[in-house]
Scaffold this active site. Structure first.
Site, PDB file in Angstrom:
ATOM      1  N   GLY A 208       0.822  -1.212   0.000  1.00 14.97           N
ATOM      2  CA  GLY A 208       0.000   0.000   0.000  1.00 14.97           C
ATOM      3  C   GLY A 208       0.847   1.249   0.000  1.00 14.97           C
ATOM      4  N   ASN A 209       0.233   2.382   0.247  1.00 13.25           N
ATOM      5  CA  ASN A 209       0.979   3.634   0.325  1.00 13.25           C
ATOM      6  C   ASN A 209       0.358   4.523   1.394  1.00 13.25           C
ATOM      7  OD1 ASN A 209      -1.043   5.494  -0.969  1.00 13.25           O
ATOM      8  ND2 ASN A 209      -0.796   3.985  -2.600  1.00 13.25           N
ATOM      9  N   ARG A 210       0.956   5.690   1.594  1.00 10.31           N
ATOM     10  CA  ARG A 210       0.591   6.503   2.760  1.00 10.31           C
ATOM     11  C   ARG A 210      -0.480   7.554   2.473  1.00 10.31           C
ATOM     12  NH1 ARG A 210       4.625   7.328   6.726  1.00 10.31           N
ATOM     13  NH2 ARG A 210       4.654   9.540   6.320  1.00 10.31           N
TER      14      ARG A 210
END
Ligand code: CTP
Length: 400
Positions: A208-210
């Site tokens: 995933g990412n932030r």
């Protein structure tokens, strides 16, 4: 300074009781509110309540206080008219210009922005007659916010709930802040993607990412307050649905692509604020991936995800559609942004620098919006809503 004058129109639906809270929020934040209920609304909440909460007399008919010509004066002097709840009947009357009571007369004489917050059963909302009335009102410049999905009167659930009064209040605040200007996205449909995709490895893990989704949600909220019908494609944000917006929840890049492409054909603008994973695991393990004693872990093989922004830019669903991308960069921010703008083929690219306090998860943002026509618009450090407003200013200019 005079308090801003708001007319709160209340039509006859069970959600009328929620308008009391909207009224309180408006008066407590310094607005002079005149409540104009319909006769049916008074079956749900009585005139005494509206009068006590607003500090003004309340009437439903044009035949009271005739010497003061209320059927003309109330609308003429308003800075904002908000109808909450707006029933199917009220939307039909407003769309067709009927004027058989004080509220419908007020709607015809008002020259200020008008917000409708519809509430009704799903069948009534989805009926082509209601949908055409809503489209007519939007085309004429009214802000019609989408009903929320959830529990309706009785045991039914579906689309048709009055959005949370706090959210309707926020829409009113934003519309008032724009002054007398006609909502410049009225009659437009915009698609906004938000959040960050998650690419599953196994039932418990993902890449995933932030991205928090806050910038995309700010874009959706501000577009709704500027009159647009908004489809928000939200990837893993965990944020509450903004009022008046159609929200489609997705998980992966492939799902996000599907949802955006489904909504794009009749969209005037598509804004890709979501952080889309460029790669996904080549294989999904149906069972949890376990450690094996004495063995090194298997490498994760990745495959490319489709580039949604490049795809919608290259293959516009309709002529004149405006496509906007976002780019979060750490180095050579503007140079990378310009290259990315050309590579993606979009009309506008919002470039921001990733750093401490900046971009991910924060309430604030700072950016430069690059235009394919060579323009550069710097947006100073400030709330994500301010950046969102600038993006819509630039989109509205391009829509003409
Ligand atoms: N984007 C997209 N589909 C992808 C990747 C990104 O639609 N598979 C969109 C994002 O929503 C964003 C823009 O493209 O609007 C830029 O995203 P970014 O990750 O910065 O672009 P990349 O092409 O992945 O460039 P980089 O090589 O810097 O990662």
């Amino acid at each position: 300074m005079d308090k801003p004058k708001v007319v709160l129109g209340v039509s006859g639906g069970i959600a009328a009781y929620k308008a009391c809270e909207l009224l309180r929020r408006l008066t407590e934040s310094g607005h002079d509110v005149r409540v104009v209920p319909t006769a049916s609304a008074l079956h749900f909440v009585g005139a005494a309540t509206w009068s006590a909460l607003s500090g003004h007399p309340v009437s439903t008919e044009v035949w009271d206080d005739v010497d003061q010509v209320p059927h003309v004066r109330i609308g003429q002097h308003a800075d904002l008219v908000v109808v909450a709840p707006a029933t199917a009947d009220m939307l039909a009357k407003a769309a067709h210009g009927l004027a058989d009571d004080l509220l419908t007369n007020t709607l015809l004489t008002a020259r200020c922005p008008v917000v409708f917050a519809p509430a009704m059963h799903t069948e009534m909302w989805e009926h082509p007659a209601t949908q055409e009335n809503v489209a007519t009102l939007r085309r004429r410049g009214a802000v019609v916010i989408e009903p929320a999905v959830g529990r309706l009167t009785g045991v039914d659930t579906g689309k048709g709930r009055l959005p949370d009064p706090a959210e309707i209040f926020e829409v009113c605040r934003r519309v008032l802040a724009r002054g007398a200007a006609r909502p410049d996205l009225a009659g437009r449909h915009v698609v906004v993607s938000a959040g960050g995709t998650r690419e599953p490895l196994d039932p418990v893990r993902f890449l995933g990412n932030r991205s928090s989704g806050k910038q995309g949600y700010a874009l959706a909220r501000t577009a709704a307050a500027r009159g647009a019908r908004v489809t928000l494609v939200a990837a893993n944000t965990g944020l509450p649905d903004p009022a008046g917006v159609d929200v489609v929840q997705v998980g992966t890049a492939v799902q996000l692509r599907e949802a955006v492409l489904k909504a794009a054909p009749d969209a005037d603008a598509v804004v890709m604020a979501a952080a889309v994973a460029d790669f996904r695991p080549a294989a999904y393990a149906a069972g949890k991936i376990k450690k094996k004693d004495g063995q090194e872990p298997e490498p994760i093989v990745l495959v490319r995800n489709p580039d949604i922004l490049a795809e919608i830019s290259a293959d516009r669903a309709r002529p004149g559609q405006v496509v906007v991308g976002f780019a979060a960069e750490t180095d050579d921010v503007l140079a990378n942004g310009r290259t990315k703008l050309r590579r993606k083929g979009c009309d506008l690219l919002v470039v921001n620098e990733v750093g401490e306090r900046k971009t991910f998860g924060s309430e604030e943002n700072e950016a430069v919006v690059l235009g394919a026509d060579g323009t550069e618009t710097a947006v100073p450090y400030g709330p994500k809503e301010a950046l969102a407003e600038t993006v819509w200013d630039l989109v509205a200019q391009r829509l003409g």
